[in-house]
Write a protein that holds these residues in place. Structure first.
Motif, PDB file in Angstrom:
ATOM      1  N   GLU A   6       0.844  -1.203   0.000  1.00 47.37           N
ATOM      2  CA  GLU A   6       0.000   0.000   0.000  1.00 47.37           C
ATOM      3  C   GLU A   6       0.872   1.243   0.000  1.00 47.37           C
ATOM      4  O   GLU A   6       1.904   1.302   0.676  1.00 47.37           O
ATOM      5  N   THR A   7       0.457   2.231  -0.770  1.00 47.70           N
ATOM      6  CA  THR A   7       1.102   3.532  -0.752  1.00 47.70           C
ATOM      7  C   THR A   7       0.033   4.605  -0.767  1.00 47.70           C
ATOM      8  O   THR A   7      -1.130   4.342  -1.097  1.00 47.70           O
ATOM      9  N   ARG A   8       0.418   5.796  -0.421  1.00 46.70           N
ATOM     10  CA  ARG A   8      -0.509   6.932  -0.467  1.00 46.70           C
ATOM     11  C   ARG A   8       0.017   7.920  -1.496  1.00 46.70           C
ATOM     12  O   ARG A   8       1.173   8.357  -1.429  1.00 46.70           O
ATOM     13  N   ILE A   9      -0.823   8.254  -2.461  1.00 47.00           N
ATOM     14  CA  ILE A   9      -0.421   9.099  -3.579  1.00 47.00           C
ATOM     15  C   ILE A   9      -1.278  10.353  -3.614  1.00 47.00           C
ATOM     16  O   ILE A   9      -2.517  10.267  -3.628  1.00 47.00           O
ATOM     17  N   ARG A  10      -0.643  11.506  -3.622  1.00 49.21           N
ATOM     18  CA  ARG A  10      -1.370  12.771  -3.763  1.00 49.21           C
ATOM     19  C   ARG A  10      -1.530  13.059  -5.249  1.00 49.21           C
ATOM     20  O   ARG A  10      -0.637  13.609  -5.892  1.00 49.21           O
ATOM     21  N   ALA A  11      -2.641  12.645  -5.785  1.00 43.68           N
ATOM     22  CA  ALA A  11      -2.884  12.796  -7.224  1.00 43.68           C
ATOM     23  C   ALA A  11      -4.375  12.728  -7.486  1.00 43.68           C
ATOM     24  O   ALA A  11      -5.173  12.351  -6.615  1.00 43.68           O
ATOM     25  N   ASP A  12      -4.748  13.096  -8.703  1.00 41.91           N
ATOM     26  CA  ASP A  12      -6.133  12.989  -9.125  1.00 41.91           C
ATOM     27  C   ASP A  12      -6.489  11.522  -9.344  1.00 41.91           C
ATOM     28  O   ASP A  12      -5.698  10.759  -9.909  1.00 41.91           O
ATOM     29  N   LEU A  13      -7.675  11.126  -8.912  1.00 44.53           N
ATOM     30  CA  LEU A  13      -8.065   9.720  -9.007  1.00 44.53           C
ATOM     31  C   LEU A  13      -8.120   9.253 -10.454  1.00 44.53           C
ATOM     32  O   LEU A  13      -7.716   8.124 -10.767  1.00 44.53           O
ATOM     33  N   ASP A  14      -8.598  10.098 -11.356  1.00 44.62           N
ATOM     34  CA  ASP A  14      -8.658   9.712 -12.768  1.00 44.62           C
ATOM     35  C   ASP A  14      -7.264   9.514 -13.352  1.00 44.62           C
ATOM     36  O   ASP A  14      -7.050   8.618 -14.177  1.00 44.62           O
ATOM     37  N   ASP A  15      -6.306  10.346 -12.923  1.00 42.94           N
ATOM     38  CA  ASP A  15      -4.936  10.186 -13.413  1.00 42.94           C
ATOM     39  C   ASP A  15      -4.337   8.873 -12.920  1.00 42.94           C
ATOM     40  O   ASP A  15      -3.682   8.149 -13.682  1.00 42.94           O
ATOM     41  N   LEU A  16      -4.561   8.567 -11.653  1.00 38.87           N
ATOM     42  CA  LEU A  16      -4.061   7.305 -11.110  1.00 38.87           C
ATOM     43  C   LEU A  16      -4.703   6.120 -11.810  1.00 38.87           C
ATOM     44  O   LEU A  16      -4.021   5.142 -12.153  1.00 38.87           O
ATOM     45  N   TRP A  17      -5.980   6.203 -12.057  1.00 37.81           N
ATOM     46  CA  TRP A  17      -6.681   5.117 -12.759  1.00 37.81           C
ATOM     47  C   TRP A  17      -6.089   4.904 -14.154  1.00 37.81           C
ATOM     48  O   TRP A  17      -5.852   3.769 -14.570  1.00 37.81           O
ATOM     49  N   ALA A  18      -5.837   6.001 -14.856  1.00 37.99           N
ATOM     50  CA  ALA A  18      -5.293   5.892 -16.212  1.00 37.99           C
ATOM     51  C   ALA A  18      -3.896   5.282 -16.201  1.00 37.99           C
ATOM     52  O   ALA A  18      -3.567   4.427 -17.034  1.00 37.99           O
ATOM     53  N   TRP A 100      -6.590  -4.472  -7.110  1.00 39.39           N
ATOM     54  CA  TRP A 100      -6.153  -3.129  -6.757  1.00 39.39           C
ATOM     55  C   TRP A 100      -7.351  -2.394  -6.174  1.00 39.39           C
ATOM     56  O   TRP A 100      -8.477  -2.539  -6.663  1.00 39.39           O
ATOM     57  N   ARG A 101      -7.092  -1.598  -5.159  1.00 42.69           N
ATOM     58  CA  ARG A 101      -8.136  -0.734  -4.605  1.00 42.69           C
ATOM     59  C   ARG A 101      -7.632   0.704  -4.604  1.00 42.69           C
ATOM     60  O   ARG A 101      -6.469   0.971  -4.312  1.00 42.69           O
ATOM     61  N   TYR A 102      -8.541   1.607  -4.917  1.00 45.70           N
ATOM     62  CA  TYR A 102      -8.260   3.038  -4.966  1.00 45.70           C
ATOM     63  C   TYR A 102      -9.194   3.686  -3.946  1.00 45.70           C
ATOM     64  O   TYR A 102     -10.416   3.746  -4.154  1.00 45.70           O
ATOM     65  N   VAL A 103      -8.641   4.174  -2.841  1.00 47.78           N
ATOM     66  CA  VAL A 103      -9.455   4.681  -1.735  1.00 47.78           C
ATOM     67  C   VAL A 103      -9.118   6.145  -1.497  1.00 47.78           C
ATOM     68  O   VAL A 103      -8.041   6.460  -0.957  1.00 47.78           O
ATOM     69  N   PRO A 104      -9.985   7.080  -1.897  1.00 46.57           N
ATOM     70  CA  PRO A 104      -9.736   8.501  -1.614  1.00 46.57           C
ATOM     71  C   PRO A 104      -9.573   8.729  -0.112  1.00 46.57           C
ATOM     72  O   PRO A 104     -10.334   8.194   0.694  1.00 46.57           O
ATOM     73  N   ASP A 105      -8.557   9.538   0.242  1.00 48.02           N
ATOM     74  CA  ASP A 105      -8.236   9.757   1.647  1.00 48.02           C
ATOM     75  C   ASP A 105      -7.706  11.176   1.816  1.00 48.02           C
ATOM     76  O   ASP A 105      -6.514  11.427   1.638  1.00 48.02           O
ATOM     77  N   GLY A 106      -8.592  12.095   2.142  1.00 49.67           N
ATOM     78  CA  GLY A 106      -8.175  13.485   2.299  1.00 49.67           C
ATOM     79  C   GLY A 106      -7.688  14.059   0.985  1.00 49.67           C
ATOM     80  O   GLY A 106      -8.394  14.049  -0.024  1.00 49.67           O
ATOM     81  N   ASP A 107      -6.429  14.552   0.979  1.00 49.30           N
ATOM     82  CA  ASP A 107      -5.867  15.126  -0.238  1.00 49.30           C
ATOM     83  C   ASP A 107      -5.101  14.100  -1.059  1.00 49.30           C
ATOM     84  O   ASP A 107      -4.378  14.456  -1.983  1.00 49.30           O
ATOM     85  N   GLY A 108      -5.266  12.837  -0.741  1.00 48.17           N
ATOM     86  CA  GLY A 108      -4.560  11.792  -1.478  1.00 48.17           C
ATOM     87  C   GLY A 108      -5.430  10.568  -1.705  1.00 48.17           C
ATOM     88  O   GLY A 108      -6.642  10.580  -1.452  1.00 48.17           O
ATOM     89  N   ILE A 109      -4.778   9.517  -2.189  1.00 43.96           N
ATOM     90  CA  ILE A 109      -5.468   8.260  -2.490  1.00 43.96           C
ATOM     91  C   ILE A 109      -4.648   7.117  -1.914  1.00 43.96           C
ATOM     92  O   ILE A 109      -3.440   7.027  -2.158  1.00 43.96           O
ATOM     93  N   ARG A 110      -5.290   6.254  -1.159  1.00 43.46           N
ATOM     94  CA  ARG A 110      -4.642   5.018  -0.724  1.00 43.46           C
ATOM     95  C   ARG A 110      -4.741   4.030  -1.886  1.00 43.46           C
ATOM     96  O   ARG A 110      -5.817   3.592  -2.244  1.00 43.46           O
ATOM     97  N   PHE A 111      -3.612   3.729  -2.460  1.00 46.11           N
ATOM     98  CA  PHE A 111      -3.558   2.778  -3.572  1.00 46.11           C
ATOM     99  C   PHE A 111      -2.933   1.496  -3.033  1.00 46.11           C
ATOM    100  O   PHE A 111      -1.797   1.501  -2.546  1.00 46.11           O
TER     101      PHE A 111
END
Length: 250
Positions: A6-18, A100-111
């Protein structure tokens, strides 16, 4: 699942998905794969794909998989699940599944990911997997996740991140090599006079400090590192039900 990262990424969810769902983007950052290609898709069926990993310049191990994703969920998260298999006789990995799970978390995403697989080659394969292959797969997954994070957060391309990692690894190895050589010069320095002898006594301490820094100092901020990722789930996790709808490719 046997492996978890697991990592936490500060990015747009659509960008991470792509970056994770498009094969040409995925293969750039994921160290586990050299090639990923979607196969022709039949309407209303999961997406089938082909993957390959280049083990040596002359050996490439390939396999096939099937995946499905939930881009819009009521809780705002996204999920992707897959099953995969490799018929290659030299592939220790016979078949497996993951998500894979994409979980919005504040200003980031738990990937995060969880996956497991069945090794081949009987008792020898099980032992090789437990001692070597599984730890290597866990490290490669975490390292790749951090490389993806650097790409999205800092604009460090996967190719540049790899060069940064190789350069830093080379510098660390050089420091260790020089330190080991320097320890052998201690006795020679003592023969060159009082000043050199005093340097000889200090030399082992200085070289030991240099080796510790080379081995244990945190990587630079633009260098991917597996240690930045969480390797155990903070709470009990379950594989998504979406995984049950997929059959292992044959």
């Amino acid at each position: 699942m046997g492996l978890y990262v697991e990592t936490r990424i500060r990015a747009d969810l659509d960008d991470l998905w792509a970056r994770t769902q498009q094969p040409d983007q995925h293969q750039r950052w994921d160290l586990r794969f050299s090639e990923i290609d979607y196969l022709p898709r039949v309407e209303d069926e999961p997406q089938r794909f082909r993957y390959a990993t280049r083990v040596t310049p002359f050996l490439k191990i390939a396999g096939t998989g099937v995946s499905a994703g939930e881009r819009e969920r009521p809780d705002g998260t996204r999920t992707s699940a897959l099953r995969f298999a490799s018929p290659h006789p030299l592939s220790l990995l016979a078949e497996g599944s993951g998500y894979w799970r994409y979980v919005p978390d504040g200003d980031g995403i738990r990937f995060l990911t969880g996956y497991d697989y069945r090794p081949r080659w009987g008792a020898f394969g099980a032992l090789a997997d437990r001692l070597v292959f599984r730890p290597l797969m866990g490290w490669a997954t975490a390292w790749s996740f951090d490389r993806l994070r650097l790409w999205l957060e800092r604009g460090v391309t996967p190719e540049r991140a790899l060069l940064n990692w190789l350069a830093e690894l080379a510098v660390r190895a050089l420091v260790v090599a020089v330190a080991c050589t320097g320890l052998g010069l201690e006795s020679a320095l003592r023969l060159l006079g009082p000043f050199a002898a005093s340097m000889a006594y200090a030399c082992p301490l200085l070289l030991s400090v240099a080796v510790c820094l080379a081995l244990f100092k945190a990587p630079l901020s633009t260098t991917p590192a597996a240690r930045r990722c969480l390797r155990r789930p903070p709470t009990r996790v379950r594989a998504p039900r979406l995984l049950n709808a997929l059959e292992t490719p044959r």
